[in-house]
Write an enzyme that holds these catalytic residues in place. Structure first.
Site, PDB file in Angstrom:
ATOM      1  N   HIS A 121      -7.272  23.399 -13.298  1.00 23.54           N
ATOM      2  CA  HIS A 121      -7.512  22.972 -11.916  1.00 23.54           C
ATOM      3  C   HIS A 121      -8.945  23.324 -11.494  1.00 23.54           C
ATOM      4  O   HIS A 121      -9.641  22.506 -10.874  1.00 23.54           O
ATOM      5  CB  HIS A 121      -6.487  23.645 -11.001  1.00 23.54           C
ATOM      6  CG  HIS A 121      -6.592  23.270  -9.560  1.00 23.54           C
ATOM      7  ND1 HIS A 121      -6.382  22.000  -9.089  1.00 23.54           N
ATOM      8  CD2 HIS A 121      -6.883  24.034  -8.474  1.00 23.54           C
ATOM      9  CE1 HIS A 121      -6.533  21.979  -7.779  1.00 23.54           C
ATOM     10  NE2 HIS A 121      -6.840  23.204  -7.388  1.00 23.54           N
ATOM     11  N   GLN A 156     -11.573  23.777 -13.473  1.00 23.30           N
ATOM     12  CA  GLN A 156     -12.492  22.921 -14.213  1.00 23.30           C
ATOM     13  C   GLN A 156     -12.533  21.517 -13.593  1.00 23.30           C
ATOM     14  O   GLN A 156     -13.593  20.897 -13.502  1.00 23.30           O
ATOM     15  CB  GLN A 156     -12.080  22.829 -15.682  1.00 23.30           C
ATOM     16  CG  GLN A 156     -12.272  24.110 -16.457  1.00 23.30           C
ATOM     17  CD  GLN A 156     -13.732  24.467 -16.627  1.00 23.30           C
ATOM     18  OE1 GLN A 156     -14.606  23.623 -16.703  1.00 23.30           O
ATOM     19  NE2 GLN A 156     -14.007  25.761 -16.675  1.00 23.30           N
ATOM     20  N   ASP A 157     -11.379  21.038 -13.170  1.00 22.33           N
ATOM     21  CA  ASP A 157     -11.301  19.728 -12.533  1.00 22.33           C
ATOM     22  C   ASP A 157     -12.124  19.703 -11.248  1.00 22.33           C
ATOM     23  O   ASP A 157     -12.859  18.746 -10.980  1.00 22.33           O
ATOM     24  CB  ASP A 157      -9.840  19.372 -12.253  1.00 22.33           C
ATOM     25  CG  ASP A 157      -9.691  18.005 -11.619  1.00 22.33           C
ATOM     26  OD1 ASP A 157     -10.215  17.025 -12.188  1.00 22.33           O
ATOM     27  OD2 ASP A 157      -9.047  17.922 -10.559  1.00 22.33           O
ATOM     28  N   HIS A 158     -12.025  20.768 -10.454  1.00 25.44           N
ATOM     29  CA  HIS A 158     -12.809  20.841  -9.219  1.00 25.44           C
ATOM     30  C   HIS A 158     -14.301  20.819  -9.523  1.00 25.44           C
ATOM     31  O   HIS A 158     -15.070  20.132  -8.830  1.00 25.44           O
ATOM     32  CB  HIS A 158     -12.459  22.097  -8.416  1.00 25.44           C
ATOM     33  CG  HIS A 158     -11.341  21.912  -7.460  1.00 25.44           C
ATOM     34  ND1 HIS A 158     -11.518  21.353  -6.217  1.00 25.44           N
ATOM     35  CD2 HIS A 158     -10.027  22.193  -7.568  1.00 25.44           C
ATOM     36  CE1 HIS A 158     -10.354  21.303  -5.598  1.00 25.44           C
ATOM     37  NE2 HIS A 158      -9.425  21.812  -6.393  1.00 25.44           N
TER      38      HIS A 158
END
Length: 106
Positions: A78, A80-82
């Protein structure tokens, strides 16, 4: 179980990555209203926020390179996605701000 330092680094990815995305969106909104000083400021803040997230990511990568690998968690993914989404938004926001600037320049 995740240690406190790792959790803090992941939360920095989430907070500063998400913050970078928010600033990028605000930059587009300011440019749409013709406020290019504010748009430039918001883009600068996006850069700063994403740099902090990137430093957290770099710390995690350095630890892993030194043999201190950690289990990949949903929270880490999560974060890393942000970060990646924030970087993409910032890059697009720069282009959109420049388009608005071009359109409004006589």
């Amino acid at each position: 179980m995740m240690d406190e330092k790792k959790l803090q680094e992941i939360m920095e990815l989430v907070m500063y990555g998400g913050g970078g995305k928010s600033y990028a969106i605000e930059a587009i909104q300011a440019a749409k209203q013709g406020d290019f000083d504010l748009a430039d400021y918001k883009l600068s803040e996006a850069e700063k926020s994403l740099l902090r997230a990137h430093h957290a990511q770099t710390d995690m990568l350095s630890q892993e390179a030194n043999g201190n690998s950690s289990e990949v968690s949903l929270l880490m993914v999560h974060g890393q996605d942000h970060l990646m989404t924030g970087i993409a938004f910032k890059d697009l926001a720069k282009e959109i701000v420049e388009l608005y600037r071009f359109i409004r320049t006589p």
